[in-house]
Design an enzyme around this catalytic site. Structure first.
Site, mmCIF file in Angstrom:
data_model
loop_
_atom_site.group_PDB
_atom_site.id
_atom_site.type_symbol
_atom_site.label_atom_id
_atom_site.label_comp_id
_atom_site.label_asym_id
_atom_site.label_seq_id
_atom_site.Cartn_x
_atom_site.Cartn_y
_atom_site.Cartn_z
ATOM 1 N N CYS A 56 -3.335 4.574 7.665
ATOM 2 C CA CYS A 56 -3.461 3.978 8.999
ATOM 3 C C CYS A 56 -2.339 4.409 9.928
ATOM 4 O O CYS A 56 -2.449 4.255 11.135
ATOM 5 C CB CYS A 56 -3.458 2.461 8.900
ATOM 6 S SG CYS A 56 -4.910 1.859 8.063
ATOM 7 N N GLN A 112 -4.780 -3.704 -2.372
ATOM 8 C CA GLN A 112 -4.259 -2.686 -3.288
ATOM 9 C C GLN A 112 -4.149 -3.194 -4.724
ATOM 10 O O GLN A 112 -4.013 -2.396 -5.644
ATOM 11 C CB GLN A 112 -2.888 -2.180 -2.795
ATOM 12 C CG GLN A 112 -2.939 -1.423 -1.485
ATOM 13 C CD GLN A 112 -3.644 -0.065 -1.581
ATOM 14 O OE1 GLN A 112 -3.847 0.477 -2.663
ATOM 15 N NE2 GLN A 112 -4.038 0.488 -0.433
ATOM 16 N N SER A 115 -11.151 -4.641 -0.395
ATOM 17 C CA SER A 115 -12.000 -3.583 0.141
ATOM 18 C C SER A 115 -12.581 -2.773 -1.009
ATOM 19 O O SER A 115 -11.855 -2.389 -1.926
ATOM 20 C CB SER A 115 -11.133 -2.662 1.008
ATOM 21 O OG SER A 115 -11.760 -2.350 2.206
ATOM 22 N N ALA A 116 -13.887 -2.483 -0.929
ATOM 23 C CA ALA A 116 -14.542 -1.765 -2.030
ATOM 24 C C ALA A 116 -13.997 -0.357 -2.206
ATOM 25 O O ALA A 116 -13.870 0.131 -3.328
ATOM 26 C CB ALA A 116 -16.050 -1.711 -1.781
ATOM 27 N N HIS A 117 -13.656 0.322 -1.105
ATOM 28 C CA HIS A 117 -13.326 1.742 -1.220
ATOM 29 C C HIS A 117 -11.937 1.979 -1.806
ATOM 30 O O HIS A 117 -11.557 3.128 -2.017
ATOM 31 C CB HIS A 117 -13.507 2.469 0.115
ATOM 32 C CG HIS A 117 -12.413 2.282 1.112
ATOM 33 N ND1 HIS A 117 -11.432 3.223 1.316
ATOM 34 C CD2 HIS A 117 -12.136 1.269 1.951
ATOM 35 C CE1 HIS A 117 -10.617 2.795 2.257
ATOM 36 N NE2 HIS A 117 -11.019 1.615 2.658
ATOM 37 N N ASN A 174 0.808 -1.217 0.000
ATOM 38 C CA ASN A 174 0.000 0.000 0.000
ATOM 39 C C ASN A 174 0.844 1.271 0.000
ATOM 40 O O ASN A 174 0.389 2.318 -0.435
ATOM 41 C CB ASN A 174 -0.942 0.009 1.207
ATOM 42 C CG ASN A 174 -0.242 -0.299 2.513
ATOM 43 O OD1 ASN A 174 0.502 -1.281 2.611
ATOM 44 N ND2 ASN A 174 -0.473 0.520 3.521
#
Lengths: 381, 381
Positions: B317, B176, B195-197, B148
Site C-alpha cells: 500500500c 497477516q 482478507s482471503a488473498h 505486515n
C-alpha cells in the site's frame, strides 16, 4: 431450468469464467507491489480499465473499480455530502434502488428530497425541472437509467442536461441499463455506477465513474487515491471480457422486446385482469413486471419452479424483508397489490421459445393454484 | 521466479481456483432471489460462513463478508464512530495498516490517539494499560495481530483482556496472522478483520467479525442488514477452501521460521551492517524485514528480479507514494533508512532451498550494484 431473473444477476459466460481463471492463475499479483508480478498486473489492470471505459464511452481516468454498484452508489453520496457545502440539498427519484435511497437518507437526511414518478413509473421531467428552479441549494441529483423492477427507462439524458445547465452534480445508477442498451451519452453524467454481475460478469466488482475527488473506503490509496483496498484484477478482467461480449450483442438486443411483447399479449389474454407495470412507456427489452389478478407472487414463483422456470417477485434486495419494495408503492400500487407482482427478466441466453413456454407455464401454474385452492376448500370450507 | 512477497498477496492454489470456477459455473445465483438458484446459493453461502467461522474459531453469526480487510477496517471505525457517544475516544497503535490509520483519523479525528511502539516494533503494553486508566472516554482500541511489514507479533490477547475488563471495544486487524498462525483466542476480540488473498484465497473478499450492529455500505440489507450489496458467493466459497487448505498446514508453518532464520544468519555474515527489524522479538515465521547497509531498496528489487526473485520494499500500500511507510518511522528509523528496507515474505510454496538461494542472490545483486556503481563512476566521475 429456464432462468428469468436476470435483473437480479446473470450467468457468467464460459469466456468470462475462462478469463477469471486465467487471471487467478497468471495475474494474481498485487498491483501495488514493486516486483514483477505486481507491475505486470498493474499494466493489465489499466488495460482492462481502458477496455471497459471504451465500451461505456467514458473517460478511463475517471473509472474507479469498486466491489459493485452498491458500493459505488454509497461512495458517491458519501463524496457528495463531504464535497458540497453542509447546506447542499439532494434530489433523488422515488424509484431508485435501495443502495441509492439509503445513502441519500444517511448522508443528506432531511436535505434529501424524493421526486415522485408518474403512475407509468417514469419520473416527471417537468416536476424535476421546476424543483431545480424552485428549491434552493440543490447540488446533487440522482436518477437511475432503467428501473430494476419494471424495466422502465428514465429520461436521464434530459435530467443530465438540466443539471449541467445549472452546474448541479448528476449521478446516474446505470446498473440495469449497461449491458442491455447502448452506452452512448453517459459522459454527460457527473457520475455513473454499474455492476459486472448484471451484464454477464462476476459478482464483487463494479465501477464508479466520477471526478469527485474524495474516497469512501480509506487506507492504502489504491485507484489513484479514490478507493483503497487491493485491486481485484481477476474480477476486473472478467468484467472487461463480459463488457466486450455484451457489446457485440447490444445491436440485436432491443429487437428481442418483441419476444417479451408476445409473451405479454398471451398473458393478457389468458389472465383477465392482469396488469403490466410500465407497459405504456419505453422499457428495457428484457423485463416484464406482472401484477397477477389472483394469487400471491411467491405461490407463482413456487409453482413455476416446479415447472422449470425461475422468476422473481421484484428486486432481489427486497426479498424476505417485511416491507414491500418501494417501487410499486411509488407508482401508486397498494402493499396488497405489491404482493401479487411477478418479475420476469431475460438476458442473452433466453430465447423466443423460452418466453412462449413461460406463458404456457403460467397457465399451468394458475391451474395448479386453482386446484390447490379448491382442494383446500374441501378440507377447510 | 521465486516469489517472496506473500505479505502483499498470495497465489491462489489449484483447489481454490477450482472451487471458484465451480461456483461461477453452478452457484452464480443471487442469494437474495426467491427462485431456486438463489435459494441454493443462500444455503451454500451460510455453509461457507460456518466453515470459515469454524476455522477462525469465531461465531458464524457475527461473520460479515466484505470486499476485504480494508473495507472491514473502514466499516468497524464507521460503526464505532456512530455507535459510541460523540465524545468517545479511540486508541490505535502507530504501526497499524493505513486502512486502520486513515479511518481512525477520518472518523475520530482529534479523538483518536496513536499509541507508540518500542524500537523492536512491539506495542508497549504498560503504556496501553496506563492510557486506558488515564485517558477518559476511551471506548475503542485497535491493534493488529501481526505487522505486515516486519511480521512482529503484537500482544493482542493481552490488550483484548485489558479492554474487556474495562468494557472497551477491541478491534484486531488479523489480516497477516490468519492463515499463518493458529486462530485460537480471536473470540476475545470485539471485532476482527481478515482478507482471503493473504491466505491463498482470491482478492475481493474478506470478513469482518463484529457484533456492532450498524452497516457501513447501505442499501439492500444483505448479510443480515450488516452489509449491503449482492453477496459474492463464488469468492466466499474460494475463501472457505483457502481457509481449509491453510488449516491443514498451520501446525507445520511455525517450524519454517528456521528457514528464515538461517537466511538471516547468512545475510548478517555476508552484509556487515545489515539490520533486521524486530529480530529480537516474536515474529511471523515467514517475514524478514532487512535494513540493507548500502543501496536503496528498489535497486535490490530490480537486481533480484533479474536473478529470479520477487521481493518487496514494504507494505504494497505504501509503494509508489511519496511518503515512506509509517511503520519503520514509528520504530525510530529515519526516512533515509526506510528507503533501504527490503521485505521478504514467504508462504506455503517457498522451500528452505528457496530461502538459501535468495541469500545467494542477494550477494550476487550486491556485486552487480557494486559493479554498476564503479562503472558509472567512470562515466561520471
Amino acid at each position: 431450468m429456464a432462468y428469468f431473473d436476470n435483473n437480479a444477476t446473470t450467468r457468467p459466460s464460459a469466456e468470462v469464467r475462462a478469463a477469471f481463471d486465467q487471471a487467478l492463475r497468471e495475474s494474481w499479483g498485487n498491483p501495488s507491489s514493486p516486483c514483477r508480478s505486481g507491475v505486470e498486473v498493474r499494466v493489465r489492470l489499466d488495460q482492462a480499465r481502458e477496455c471497459i471505459a471504451r465500451s461505456l464511452e467514458v473517460d478511463a481516468g475517471s473509472v474507479t473499480f469498486t466491489s459493485g454498484s452498491t458500493e459505488a452508489n454509497n461512495a458517491v453520496f458519501a463524496h457528495a455530502a463531504r464535497f458540497f457545502e453542509p447546506s447542499a440539498r439532494a434530489l433523488v427519484s422515488s424509484i431508485e434502488h435501495p443502495s441509492v435511497l439509503a445513502p441519500a437518507d444517511h448522508w443528506f437526511a432531511e436535505r434529501a428530497q424524493t421526486v415522485p414518478v408518474e403512475p407509468t413509473g417514469v419520473i416527471d421531467l417537468g416536476h424535476v425541472s421546476s424543483l431545480l428552479d424552485e428549491v434552493s441549494g440543490v447540488r446533487f441529483v440522482s436518477l437511475m437509467a432503467a428501473n430494476n423492477e419494471t424495466g422502465v427507462l428514465q429520461p436521464w439524458r434530459e435530467v443530465a442536461d438540466l443539471c449541467r445547465e445549472r452546474e448541479i452534480h448528476f449521478h446516474c445508477d446505470a446498473t440495469q441499463w449497461i449491458g442491455k442498451l447502448p452506452s452512448c451519452g453517459f459522459s454527460a453524467c457527473s457520475s455513473l455506477s454499474a455492476s459486472a454481475h448484471k451484464l454477464g460478469g462476476p459478482k464483487g466488482v463494479g465501477i464508479l465513474v466520477s471526478d469527485l475527488p474524495r474516497p469512501f473506503i480509506l487506507g492504502g490509496s489504491q485507484e489513484g487515491g479514490r478507493r483503497s483496498g487491493t485491486e481485484n484484477y481477476p474480477a476486473v478482467k472478467a468484467m472487461s471480457v463480459a463488457c466486450e461480449g455484451m457489446s457485440s450483442l447490444l445491436p440485436e438486443f432491443p429487437d428481442r422486446s418483441c419476444w417479451r411483447d408476445s409473451f405479454e399479449t398471451r398473458m393478457l389474454v389468458d389472465f383477465p385482469g392482469l396488469q403490466i407495470l410500465g407497459k405504456e412507456v419505453p422499457r428495457l427489452w428484457n423485463t416484464s413486471m406482472l401484477l397477477m389478478p389472483d394469487y400471491e407472487n411467491l405461490r407463482y414463483v413456487g409453482k413455476l419452479d416446479k415447472l422449470g422456470f425461475e422468476v422473481s417477485t421484484g428486486s432481489a434486495c427486497s426479498i424476505g424483508k417485511d416491507d414491500a419494495s418501494s417501487v410499486p408503492l411509488a407508482m401508486g400500487f397498494s402493499p396488497e397489490q405489491a404482493k401479487r407482482l411477478v418479475r420476469i427478466s431475460s438476458y442473452a441466453e433466453q430465447t423466443e421459445s423460452d418466453w412462449m413456454s413461460l406463458a404456457t407455464a403460467f397457465c399451468d401454474a394458475r391451474d395448479e393454484l386453482d386446484q390447490d385452492s379448491s382442494g383446500s376448500s374441501v378440507i377447510s370450507p
